[in-house]
Each structure stands twice: as structure tokens, then as C-alpha cells.
Scaffold this motif. Structure first.
Motif, PDB file in Angstrom:
ATOM      1  N   ASN A 112       0.853  -1.182   0.000  1.00  0.00           N
ATOM      2  CA  ASN A 112       0.000   0.000   0.000  1.00  0.00           C
ATOM      3  C   ASN A 112       0.891   1.233   0.000  1.00  0.00           C
ATOM      4  OD1 ASN A 112      -1.637   2.230   0.758  1.00  0.00           O
ATOM      5  ND2 ASN A 112      -3.100   0.862   1.749  1.00  0.00           N
ATOM      6  N   ALA A 113       0.959   1.910  -1.136  1.00  0.00           N
ATOM      7  CA  ALA A 113       1.862   3.057  -1.261  1.00  0.00           C
ATOM      8  C   ALA A 113       1.526   4.152  -0.258  1.00  0.00           C
ATOM      9  CB  ALA A 113       1.789   3.610  -2.679  1.00  0.00           C
ATOM     10  N   GLY A 114       0.240   4.323   0.033  1.00  0.00           N
ATOM     11  CA  GLY A 114      -0.164   5.376   0.949  1.00  0.00           C
ATOM     12  C   GLY A 114       0.451   5.233   2.330  1.00  0.00           C
ATOM     13  N   ILE A 115       0.672   4.002   2.752  1.00  0.00           N
ATOM     14  CA  ILE A 115       1.270   3.782   4.063  1.00  0.00           C
ATOM     15  C   ILE A 115       2.724   4.247   4.059  1.00  0.00           C
ATOM     16  CG2 ILE A 115       1.881   2.032   5.770  1.00  0.00           C
ATOM     17  CD1 ILE A 115      -0.579   0.440   4.792  1.00  0.00           C
ATOM     18  N   TRP A 116       3.440   3.929   2.985  1.00  0.00           N
ATOM     19  CA  TRP A 116       4.833   4.380   2.869  1.00  0.00           C
ATOM     20  C   TRP A 116       4.889   5.907   2.830  1.00  0.00           C
ATOM     21  CZ3 TRP A 116       8.969   1.089   3.064  1.00  0.00           C
ATOM     22  CH2 TRP A 116       8.708  -0.276   2.894  1.00  0.00           C
ATOM     23  N   PHE A 117       3.938   6.530   2.113  1.00  0.00           N
ATOM     24  CA  PHE A 117       3.909   7.989   2.043  1.00  0.00           C
ATOM     25  C   PHE A 117       3.662   8.592   3.425  1.00  0.00           C
ATOM     26  CE2 PHE A 117       2.105   7.487  -2.504  1.00  0.00           C
ATOM     27  CZ  PHE A 117       3.380   7.294  -3.009  1.00  0.00           C
ATOM     28  N   ALA A 118       2.729   7.994   4.156  1.00  0.00           N
ATOM     29  CA  ALA A 118       2.418   8.513   5.488  1.00  0.00           C
ATOM     30  C   ALA A 118       3.622   8.385   6.409  1.00  0.00           C
ATOM     31  CB  ALA A 118       1.219   7.769   6.059  1.00  0.00           C
ATOM     32  N   GLU A 119       4.328   7.263   6.325  1.00  0.00           N
ATOM     33  CA  GLU A 119       5.535   7.103   7.141  1.00  0.00           C
ATOM     34  C   GLU A 119       6.596   8.124   6.752  1.00  0.00           C
ATOM     35  OE1 GLU A 119       6.241   2.799   8.977  1.00  0.00           O
ATOM     36  OE2 GLU A 119       6.620   2.849   6.837  1.00  0.00           O
ATOM     37  N   GLY A 120       6.701   8.385   5.463  1.00  0.00           N
ATOM     38  CA  GLY A 120       7.666   9.383   5.010  1.00  0.00           C
ATOM     39  C   GLY A 120       7.340  10.771   5.520  1.00  0.00           C
ATOM     40  N   SER A 121       6.051  11.132   5.474  1.00  0.00           N
ATOM     41  CA  SER A 121       5.632  12.436   5.987  1.00  0.00           C
ATOM     42  C   SER A 121       5.904  12.550   7.477  1.00  0.00           C
ATOM     43  CB  SER A 121       4.138  12.653   5.706  1.00  0.00           C
ATOM     44  OG  SER A 121       3.890  12.733   4.317  1.00  0.00           O
ATOM     45  N   LEU A 122       5.676  11.449   8.194  1.00  0.00           N
ATOM     46  CA  LEU A 122       5.923  11.448   9.635  1.00  0.00           C
ATOM     47  C   LEU A 122       7.414  11.618   9.926  1.00  0.00           C
ATOM     48  CD1 LEU A 122       4.845  11.139  12.486  1.00  0.00           C
ATOM     49  CD2 LEU A 122       4.980   8.662  12.220  1.00  0.00           C
ATOM     50  N   ALA A 132      13.002   9.925   5.553  1.00  0.00           N
ATOM     51  CA  ALA A 132      11.819  10.282   4.777  1.00  0.00           C
ATOM     52  C   ALA A 132      12.034  10.003   3.293  1.00  0.00           C
ATOM     53  CB  ALA A 132      11.472  11.752   4.991  1.00  0.00           C
ATOM     54  N   VAL A 133      13.217  10.329   2.777  1.00  0.00           N
ATOM     55  CA  VAL A 133      13.501  10.094   1.360  1.00  0.00           C
ATOM     56  C   VAL A 133      13.353   8.609   1.020  1.00  0.00           C
ATOM     57  CG1 VAL A 133      15.344  10.065  -0.373  1.00  0.00           C
ATOM     58  CG2 VAL A 133      14.956  12.115   1.008  1.00  0.00           C
ATOM     59  N   GLY A 134      13.933   7.744   1.851  1.00  0.00           N
ATOM     60  CA  GLY A 134      13.844   6.307   1.588  1.00  0.00           C
ATOM     61  C   GLY A 134      12.412   5.806   1.585  1.00  0.00           C
ATOM     62  N   LEU A 135      11.620   6.244   2.544  1.00  0.00           N
ATOM     63  CA  LEU A 135      10.231   5.807   2.643  1.00  0.00           C
ATOM     64  C   LEU A 135       9.403   6.333   1.475  1.00  0.00           C
ATOM     65  CD1 LEU A 135       9.842   6.423   6.475  1.00  0.00           C
ATOM     66  CD2 LEU A 135       9.709   4.176   5.351  1.00  0.00           C
ATOM     67  N   LEU A 136       9.584   7.604   1.152  1.00  0.00           N
ATOM     68  CA  LEU A 136       8.816   8.199   0.058  1.00  0.00           C
ATOM     69  C   LEU A 136       9.183   7.583  -1.284  1.00  0.00           C
ATOM     70  CD1 LEU A 136       9.063  11.886   1.293  1.00  0.00           C
ATOM     71  CD2 LEU A 136       6.944  10.567   1.111  1.00  0.00           C
ATOM     72  N   GLU A 137      10.466   7.344  -1.500  1.00  0.00           N
ATOM     73  CA  GLU A 137      10.880   6.743  -2.772  1.00  0.00           C
ATOM     74  C   GLU A 137      10.348   5.322  -2.911  1.00  0.00           C
ATOM     75  OE1 GLU A 137      15.117   7.256  -2.821  1.00  0.00           O
ATOM     76  OE2 GLU A 137      14.977   9.189  -3.880  1.00  0.00           O
ATOM     77  N   ALA A 147       1.094  13.244  -6.215  1.00  0.00           N
ATOM     78  CA  ALA A 147       1.690  14.585  -6.196  1.00  0.00           C
ATOM     79  C   ALA A 147       2.164  14.980  -4.800  1.00  0.00           C
ATOM     80  CB  ALA A 147       0.682  15.605  -6.720  1.00  0.00           C
ATOM     81  N   GLY A 148       1.384  14.635  -3.786  1.00  0.00           N
ATOM     82  CA  GLY A 148       1.762  14.992  -2.427  1.00  0.00           C
ATOM     83  C   GLY A 148       3.055  14.335  -1.991  1.00  0.00           C
ATOM     84  N   ALA A 149       3.259  13.084  -2.416  1.00  0.00           N
ATOM     85  CA  ALA A 149       4.494  12.389  -2.057  1.00  0.00           C
ATOM     86  C   ALA A 149       5.698  13.037  -2.739  1.00  0.00           C
ATOM     87  CB  ALA A 149       4.392  10.918  -2.444  1.00  0.00           C
ATOM     88  N   HIS A 150       5.541  13.440  -3.995  1.00  0.00           N
ATOM     89  CA  HIS A 150       6.637  14.140  -4.679  1.00  0.00           C
ATOM     90  C   HIS A 150       6.945  15.465  -3.969  1.00  0.00           C
ATOM     91  CE1 HIS A 150       7.438  11.577  -8.137  1.00  0.00           C
ATOM     92  NE2 HIS A 150       6.138  11.443  -8.326  1.00  0.00           N
ATOM     93  N   PHE A 151       5.907  16.148  -3.505  1.00  0.00           N
ATOM     94  CA  PHE A 151       6.106  17.409  -2.781  1.00  0.00           C
ATOM     95  C   PHE A 151       6.883  17.177  -1.488  1.00  0.00           C
ATOM     96  CE2 PHE A 151       4.579  20.676   0.231  1.00  0.00           C
ATOM     97  CZ  PHE A 151       4.941  21.821  -0.457  1.00  0.00           C
ATOM     98  N   ASP A 152       6.478  16.163  -0.728  1.00  0.00           N
ATOM     99  CA  ASP A 152       7.205  15.843   0.503  1.00  0.00           C
ATOM    100  C   ASP A 152       8.651  15.452   0.208  1.00  0.00           C
ATOM    101  OD1 ASP A 152       5.090  16.391   2.163  1.00  0.00           O
ATOM    102  OD2 ASP A 152       4.479  14.304   2.427  1.00  0.00           O
TER     103      ASP A 152
END
Length: 300
Positions: A112-122, A132-137, A147-152
Motif C-alpha cells: 500500500n503506497a499510501g502507508i509508505w507515504f504517510a511514514e515518510g511524511s511522519l 523520509a527520502v527512503g520511505l517516500l521513494e 503529487a503529495g508524495a513528490h512534494f514531501d
């Protein structure tokens, strides 16, 4: 507060007995314990999750977190409940609990990509940009069009002093979401630090075309325009308006928190010292949430 009937879902199974006339003690009825069916529990859990989501939209994060906690008790194997709980915990400043909830969600649904994005934002919020970079990538490998993940990711790259990586991420974010003025604004922040003042001005004007009352691109544009005589009048007008909208931008520490680089902050200090802006600056200092005393660093 949860509806009163919800309390029965977490309490011990309730009991009741029915007396049919006078029953001798030896033949007293055994209390009947009702155990909800799994479909009933699922329906209740989903209903509570919807209520928690509504509370989040209303800004009642602490109440939402309490309801979301009840959701995961009823539906412990559903990752959506854990993600909802994490979001509510994050918004109510429970970062450690949010991290644990996201970790549980990821165990249940690792793709679930959204979970990785949320962890990256956190991680980004907790001041861990490299993590954060590792989690978001990793999340973007699963869903590259968020788009939000690219912004973060761009913000994380800025914190890691990687302006080219940040600029690329912000450009992808604005390309994926129409009207994403924050991503366009941040492109300006990067370009100005790279000495590409004209391109930065173009980005900030674009951002203001989308949101004419956005204080950050308004003040940043004022700072950039003030560098040459033809733009100084417009610059002072824009700066005054921006400070009226968001007084905190008068503070160097707040600018830094918003990822303004040293070049832009130094230029802003020069502009805001102009005599014509004294009244606007004084009002902003009076209304800013911080204190100018905390802004000043000891001289070296």
C-alpha cells in the motif's frame, strides 16, 4: 464522544435473564450471553471508522483518534483502520503512537503506497529527512503519480541540501496536480537560491495567479523584485500585504522553518528594513506568534 450504544461493543458480553413465573432456585435460568457475529462487528467497525473520518474533517483529531482506536479493536486485520488511527494520532500530536500504527498497517498491507507515504511524511515532520527520502521513494515505486508524495520528497531533499533533487520533485508534483501552487512556490525557493532570480519570479507569479492571497509567494516575489529599481515600488506594496496576511513571515526563524534558503532570507531582511515598510513590519512583529527576542542570535 462516542454514541452510548458503542460502549457495548468493547465491554464484556452483556447478560440478561427472563423469568417465566416462579422458577425454583434449582432450575434458575443460565444467563444468555450474546456474541456478535463477525459481519455485525465488521459493520460496526466500518461505521465507527466513518464517524472518525468525519471528526478528522471537522478538525476534532483527539476524538477521531479515540474512535479510530475502537475501529482497530473491532477490525484488527484491516489496514485501513490503522492508517486512519495513525492520521488521527499524527494530527493530535501523538507522533510515536502514529508511527506504531503505521508500522502495523504496513505489516498488514506492505504494498500500500499510501502507508509508505504517510511514514515518510511522519519522518519528515520528526526531522529525519534522510529516512523520509527512503520511505517516500519506496512508496513512489508503488505509485509514482502521487503529487503529495513528490512534494514531501522535494522538501526532504531541500533539508538534505540537494536543490536539484528538490526542484525535480517539486516540478513533478505540480505536473501531476493542477493548481498545486505550493509546489510551484517551492520551485521558486530553490531557483532563487541557485541564482536563477528571473525564473523564481515567474514561479511566484504563477503561484499567485492560482492563489492571490498566498502570503509566502507574495513576500518572496516582493523580495526578488526589490533587487532592481523598477520593481521596488511593487515590492514594498506586496511585502506590506503579505505581512498583513501572515505576520509570522516577518520572523527569520519562521522563514527558515518554511524552507527559505539563506540568500532569500538575507534579501528579505534587507527589504523589510526599508523605512517605508516600518509600520507594516512593526504590526507584523506585534501580531506574530513568535518573539523577536528569540529571533536574534548572539553576535560572534
Amino acid at each position: 464522544m462516542a454514541p452510548r450504544w458503542l460502549a457495548s461493543l468493547t465491554a464484556a458480553p452483556f447478560t440478561f435473564s427472563v423469568a417465566l413465573g416462579a422458577v425454583p432456585p434449582a432450575f434458575a435460568l443460565v444467563p444468555y450471553a450474546y456474541v456478535p457475529q463477525s459481519t455485525e462487528l465488521e459493520a460496526a467497525g466500518l461505521g465507527i471508522a466513518q464517524a472518525a473520518s468525519r471528526l478528522l474533517r471537522l478538525g476534532q483529531a483527539e476524538d477521531a483518534a479515540r474512535l479510530a482506536a475502537l475501529t482497530v479493536q473491532l477490525l484488527p486485520a484491516d489496514p485501513r483502520g490503522w492508517v486512519l488511527l495513525a492520521e488521527a494520532q499524527l494530527r493530535s500530536n501523538q507522533s510515536k503512537k502514529a508511527s506504531a500504527s503505521l508500522a502495523r498497517a504496513k505489516q498488514l498491507d506492505p504494498r500500500n503506497a499510501g502507508i509508505w507515504f504517510a511514514e515518510g511524511s511522519l519522518a519528515l515532520r520528526d526531522g529525519q529527512p534522510q529516512q523520509a527520502v527512503g520511505l517516500l521513494e519506496q512508496g513512489l515505486r508503488l505509485d509514482g503519480r502521487n503529487a503529495g508524495a513528490h512534494f514531501d520528497l522535494g522538501n526532504a531533499q531541500l533539508l538534505l541540501d540537494n536543490p536539484q533533487g528538490a526542484l525535480q520533485a517539486f516540478e513533478r508534483a505540480s505536473g501531476l496536480r493542477k493548481g498545486f501552487w505550493e509546489a510551484i512556490n517551492n520551485q521558486g525557493l530553490v531557483l532563487y537560491e541557485l541564482g536563477r532570480r528571473g525564473e523564481a519570479i515567474d514561479r511566484w507569479r504563477q503561484a499567485l495567479q492560482i492563489n492571490a492571497k498566498a502570503a509566502e509567494p507574495m513576500l518572496a516575489l516582493a523580495v526578488a523584485l526589490a533587487a532592481t529599481p523598477p520593481g521596488q515600488s511593487e515590492a514594498r506594496q506586496l511585502a506590506s500585504e503579505a505581512l498583513a496576511i501572515e505576520p509570522n513571515y516577518v520572523l527569520d526563524a519562521y522563514q527558515k522553518e518554511q524552507l527559505w534558503g539563506p540568500r532569500l532570507r538575507a534579501s528579505a531582511k534587507t527589504l523589510l528594513s526599508h523605512p517605508d515598510l516600518k509600520a507594516a513590519v512593526d504590526r507584523a512583529n506585534a501580531n506574530a506568534s513568535g518573539s523577536m527576542e528569540t529571533e536574534e542570535e548572539p553576535s560572534t
